[in-house]
Every structure is written in C-alpha cells, then in structure tokens.
Motif scaffolding. Structure first.
Motif, PDB file in Angstrom:
ATOM      1  N   ASP A 163       0.875  -1.287  -0.112  1.00 14.78           N
ATOM      2  CA  ASP A 163       0.006  -0.012  -0.061  1.00 14.78           C
ATOM      3  C   ASP A 163       0.857   1.259  -0.039  1.00 14.78           C
ATOM      4  OD1 ASP A 163      -2.237  -1.775   0.266  1.00 14.78           O
ATOM      5  OD2 ASP A 163      -2.677  -1.205   2.310  1.00 14.78           O
ATOM      6  N   LEU A 164       2.100   1.281   0.672  1.00 15.20           N
ATOM      7  CA  LEU A 164       2.705   2.223   0.909  1.00 15.20           C
ATOM      8  C   LEU A 164       3.593   2.562  -0.449  1.00 15.20           C
ATOM      9  CD1 LEU A 164       4.467   2.191   4.386  1.00 15.20           C
ATOM     10  CD2 LEU A 164       3.088   4.397   3.600  1.00 15.20           C
ATOM     11  N   LEU A 165       3.919   1.639  -1.133  1.00 13.81           N
ATOM     12  CA  LEU A 165       4.567   1.675  -2.507  1.00 13.81           C
ATOM     13  C   LEU A 165       3.801   2.272  -3.416  1.00 13.81           C
ATOM     14  CD1 LEU A 165       7.128   1.158  -3.921  1.00 13.81           C
ATOM     15  CD2 LEU A 165       6.311  -0.930  -4.459  1.00 13.81           C
ATOM     16  N   ALA A 166       2.353   2.321  -3.627  1.00 10.92           N
ATOM     17  CA  ALA A 166       1.557   2.817  -4.218  1.00 10.92           C
ATOM     18  C   ALA A 166       1.610   4.305  -4.068  1.00 10.92           C
ATOM     19  CB  ALA A 166       0.324   1.893  -4.534  1.00 10.92           C
ATOM     20  N   VAL A 167       1.308   4.506  -2.814  1.00 13.83           N
ATOM     21  CA  VAL A 167       1.318   6.062  -2.572  1.00 13.83           C
ATOM     22  C   VAL A 167       2.661   6.718  -2.722  1.00 13.83           C
ATOM     23  CG1 VAL A 167       0.756   7.616  -0.494  1.00 13.83           C
ATOM     24  CG2 VAL A 167      -0.567   5.467  -0.675  1.00 13.83           C
ATOM     25  N   GLU A 168       3.626   6.151  -2.461  1.00 16.96           N
ATOM     26  CA  GLU A 168       5.032   6.710  -2.734  1.00 16.96           C
ATOM     27  C   GLU A 168       5.054   7.188  -4.159  1.00 16.96           C
ATOM     28  OE1 GLU A 168       7.732   3.932  -1.171  1.00 16.96           O
ATOM     29  OE2 GLU A 168       7.695   4.616   0.734  1.00 16.96           O
ATOM     30  N   LYS A 169       4.805   6.128  -4.998  1.00 15.35           N
ATOM     31  CA  LYS A 169       4.823   6.227  -6.489  1.00 15.35           C
ATOM     32  C   LYS A 169       3.737   7.400  -6.974  1.00 15.35           C
ATOM     33  CE  LYS A 169       7.264   2.643  -7.974  1.00 15.35           C
ATOM     34  NZ  LYS A 169       8.786   3.119  -7.968  1.00 15.35           N
ATOM     35  N   GLY A 170       2.689   7.445  -6.267  1.00 13.31           N
ATOM     36  CA  GLY A 170       1.539   8.623  -6.582  1.00 13.31           C
ATOM     37  C   GLY A 170       2.386   9.731  -6.265  1.00 13.31           C
ATOM     38  N   VAL A 171       2.842   9.942  -5.195  1.00 18.71           N
ATOM     39  CA  VAL A 171       3.729  11.128  -4.548  1.00 18.71           C
ATOM     40  C   VAL A 171       4.631  11.628  -5.695  1.00 18.71           C
ATOM     41  CG1 VAL A 171       4.990  12.435  -2.871  1.00 18.71           C
ATOM     42  CG2 VAL A 171       2.984  11.077  -2.252  1.00 18.71           C
ATOM     43  N   GLU A 172       5.585  10.722  -6.009  1.00 21.50           N
ATOM     44  CA  GLU A 172       6.443  11.164  -6.933  1.00 21.50           C
ATOM     45  C   GLU A 172       6.162  11.677  -8.307  1.00 21.50           C
ATOM     46  OE1 GLU A 172       8.440   7.191  -7.049  1.00 21.50           O
ATOM     47  OE2 GLU A 172       9.786   7.569  -5.367  1.00 21.50           O
ATOM     48  N   ASN A 173       4.821  10.927  -8.604  1.00 21.31           N
ATOM     49  CA  ASN A 173       4.111  11.411  -9.780  1.00 21.31           C
ATOM     50  C   ASN A 173       3.739  12.747  -9.735  1.00 21.31           C
ATOM     51  OD1 ASN A 173       5.116   9.075 -11.271  1.00 21.31           O
ATOM     52  ND2 ASN A 173       3.122   7.982 -10.815  1.00 21.31           N
ATOM     53  N   LEU A 174       3.426  13.525  -8.664  1.00 25.43           N
ATOM     54  CA  LEU A 174       2.788  14.607  -8.441  1.00 25.43           C
ATOM     55  C   LEU A 174       3.690  15.748  -8.238  1.00 25.43           C
ATOM     56  CD1 LEU A 174      -0.077  13.744  -6.380  1.00 25.43           C
ATOM     57  CD2 LEU A 174      -0.417  14.162  -8.739  1.00 25.43           C
ATOM     58  N   ASP A 212       2.805  10.398   3.931  1.00 26.60           N
ATOM     59  CA  ASP A 212       1.848  10.321   5.141  1.00 26.60           C
ATOM     60  C   ASP A 212       0.414  10.849   5.024  1.00 26.60           C
ATOM     61  OD1 ASP A 212       1.820   9.418   7.996  1.00 26.60           O
ATOM     62  OD2 ASP A 212       1.041  11.544   8.145  1.00 26.60           O
ATOM     63  N   PHE A 213       0.381  11.943   4.471  1.00 26.67           N
ATOM     64  CA  PHE A 213      -0.923  12.862   3.930  1.00 26.67           C
ATOM     65  C   PHE A 213      -1.773  12.001   2.875  1.00 26.67           C
ATOM     66  CE2 PHE A 213      -3.395  15.550   1.677  1.00 26.67           C
ATOM     67  CZ  PHE A 213      -4.037  16.850   2.541  1.00 26.67           C
ATOM     68  N   ALA A 214      -0.887  11.453   1.858  1.00 27.23           N
ATOM     69  CA  ALA A 214      -1.774  10.806   0.959  1.00 27.23           C
ATOM     70  C   ALA A 214      -2.343   9.401   1.356  1.00 27.23           C
ATOM     71  CB  ALA A 214      -0.805  10.729  -0.353  1.00 27.23           C
ATOM     72  N   PHE A 215      -1.378   8.723   2.114  1.00 29.97           N
ATOM     73  CA  PHE A 215      -1.690   7.529   2.792  1.00 29.97           C
ATOM     74  C   PHE A 215      -2.811   7.653   3.436  1.00 29.97           C
ATOM     75  CE2 PHE A 215      -1.268   3.903   5.722  1.00 29.97           C
ATOM     76  CZ  PHE A 215      -1.319   2.820   4.827  1.00 29.97           C
ATOM     77  N   ASN A 216      -3.113   8.425   4.481  1.00 29.32           N
ATOM     78  CA  ASN A 216      -4.359   8.989   5.294  1.00 29.32           C
ATOM     79  C   ASN A 216      -5.735   9.298   4.460  1.00 29.32           C
ATOM     80  OD1 ASN A 216      -5.519  11.401   7.361  1.00 29.32           O
ATOM     81  ND2 ASN A 216      -5.676   9.300   7.774  1.00 29.32           N
ATOM     82  N   LEU A 217      -5.300  10.216   3.429  1.00 31.82           N
ATOM     83  CA  LEU A 217      -6.555  10.594   2.601  1.00 31.82           C
ATOM     84  C   LEU A 217      -6.785  10.310   1.263  1.00 31.82           C
ATOM     85  CD1 LEU A 217      -5.937  14.280   4.044  1.00 31.82           C
ATOM     86  CD2 LEU A 217      -7.994  12.902   4.363  1.00 31.82           C
ATOM     87  N   GLY A 218      -5.593   9.640   0.551  1.00 33.69           N
ATOM     88  CA  GLY A 218      -5.872   9.150  -0.547  1.00 33.69           C
ATOM     89  C   GLY A 218      -4.945   9.934  -1.786  1.00 33.69           C
ATOM     90  N   ILE A 219      -4.383   9.391  -2.709  1.00 31.57           N
ATOM     91  CA  ILE A 219      -3.354  10.196  -3.638  1.00 31.57           C
ATOM     92  C   ILE A 219      -4.370  10.988  -4.515  1.00 31.57           C
ATOM     93  CG2 ILE A 219      -3.490   8.558  -5.382  1.00 31.57           C
ATOM     94  CD1 ILE A 219      -0.479  10.333  -4.402  1.00 31.57           C
ATOM     95  N   GLU A 220      -5.477  10.644  -4.717  1.00 35.47           N
ATOM     96  CA  GLU A 220      -6.529  11.617  -5.511  1.00 35.47           C
ATOM     97  C   GLU A 220      -6.847  12.817  -4.719  1.00 35.47           C
ATOM     98  OE1 GLU A 220      -7.259  11.727  -8.659  1.00 35.47           O
ATOM     99  OE2 GLU A 220      -6.041   9.806  -8.673  1.00 35.47           O
ATOM    100  N   ARG A 221      -7.092  12.864  -3.428  1.00 35.29           N
ATOM    101  CA  ARG A 221      -7.492  14.190  -2.598  1.00 35.29           C
ATOM    102  C   ARG A 221      -6.183  15.007  -2.370  1.00 35.29           C
ATOM    103  NH1 ARG A 221     -11.470  12.909   1.451  1.00 35.29           N
ATOM    104  NH2 ARG A 221     -11.740  15.010   1.716  1.00 35.29           N
ATOM    105  N   LEU A 222      -4.992  14.209  -2.402  1.00 34.32           N
ATOM    106  CA  LEU A 222      -3.616  15.301  -2.615  1.00 34.32           C
ATOM    107  C   LEU A 222      -3.797  15.906  -4.020  1.00 34.32           C
ATOM    108  CD1 LEU A 222      -1.059  16.230  -1.404  1.00 34.32           C
ATOM    109  CD2 LEU A 222      -0.048  14.098  -2.197  1.00 34.32           C
ATOM    110  N   LYS A 223      -3.919  15.121  -5.218  1.00 34.63           N
ATOM    111  CA  LYS A 223      -3.754  15.653  -6.331  1.00 34.63           C
ATOM    112  C   LYS A 223      -4.632  16.751  -6.641  1.00 34.63           C
ATOM    113  CE  LYS A 223      -4.227  13.971 -10.909  1.00 34.63           C
ATOM    114  NZ  LYS A 223      -4.419  12.768 -11.774  1.00 34.63           N
ATOM    115  N   SER A 224      -6.007  16.768  -5.922  1.00 35.44           N
ATOM    116  CA  SER A 224      -6.906  18.064  -6.180  1.00 35.44           C
ATOM    117  C   SER A 224      -6.856  18.994  -5.332  1.00 35.44           C
ATOM    118  CB  SER A 224      -8.245  17.356  -6.310  1.00 35.44           C
ATOM    119  OG  SER A 224      -8.648  16.735  -5.130  1.00 35.44           O
TER     120      SER A 224
END
Length: 93
Positions: free
Chosen positions: A8-19, A33-45
C-alpha cells in the motif's frame, strides 16, 4: 500484514513521486503520510498541492495542512496532531 502495508505504501510513494518532485526527505515523508491517510486523489486535487507547486510561503502551506482535521464533520484531535507532524516534517531540514 507488514507485506500488505508495504505494498500500500509503495503505491502511495509512486503517486507522490508522480505529482511532485520532492526536494527533501521531509517533504516526501509528509506528502506520503498525507496521501496514505486521505488518498492520492485527494492530494492531487488539493489546494495544499497547488500551494506547494506554486512555492507559496511556509505559513500558507502550513495552513493548508491544518485544514484537513475533520472526520465525519467533526474536528479530530488525532488529525490535528497528524497534520502538525506533516507540516513540521515537510519543512524539516
């Protein structure tokens, strides 16, 4: 459980790296940490990410972290603590 968490963390780490191209380990840790808690889509928007990408000043970025303290419409003390840690970590040297 640890293997699932790592996946799960690896997917979030990759998502952050892409943003966002993090400049420090602290920035990376805070955003993961933020994206793991709230989701990468919430961080993205989020306005948080927009402020980071615009290189807004520290106070404005800290304020955006501190907006994410609600669960079920109620302020949660645990989220206040978590967001403060994330903001402090983001700006750590």
């Amino acid at each position: 459980a640890e293997t699932l968490l790592r996946g799960d963390l690896l997917a979030v780490e990759k998502g952050v790296e892409n943003l966002y191209q993090c400049n420090t380990q602290g920035e990376f840790d805070a955003l993961v940490d933020f994206a793991f808690n709230l989701g990468i889509e919430r961080l993205k928007s989020s306005t948080l990410l927009k402020r980071i990408l615009r290189k807004d000043d520290e106070d404005d970025i800290r304020q955006e972290f501190s907006r994410w303290i609600f669960a079920g419409g109620k302020i949660m003390n645990g989220l206040i603590i978590r967001r403060k840690w994330e903001a402090d970590r983001f700006f750590s040297v």
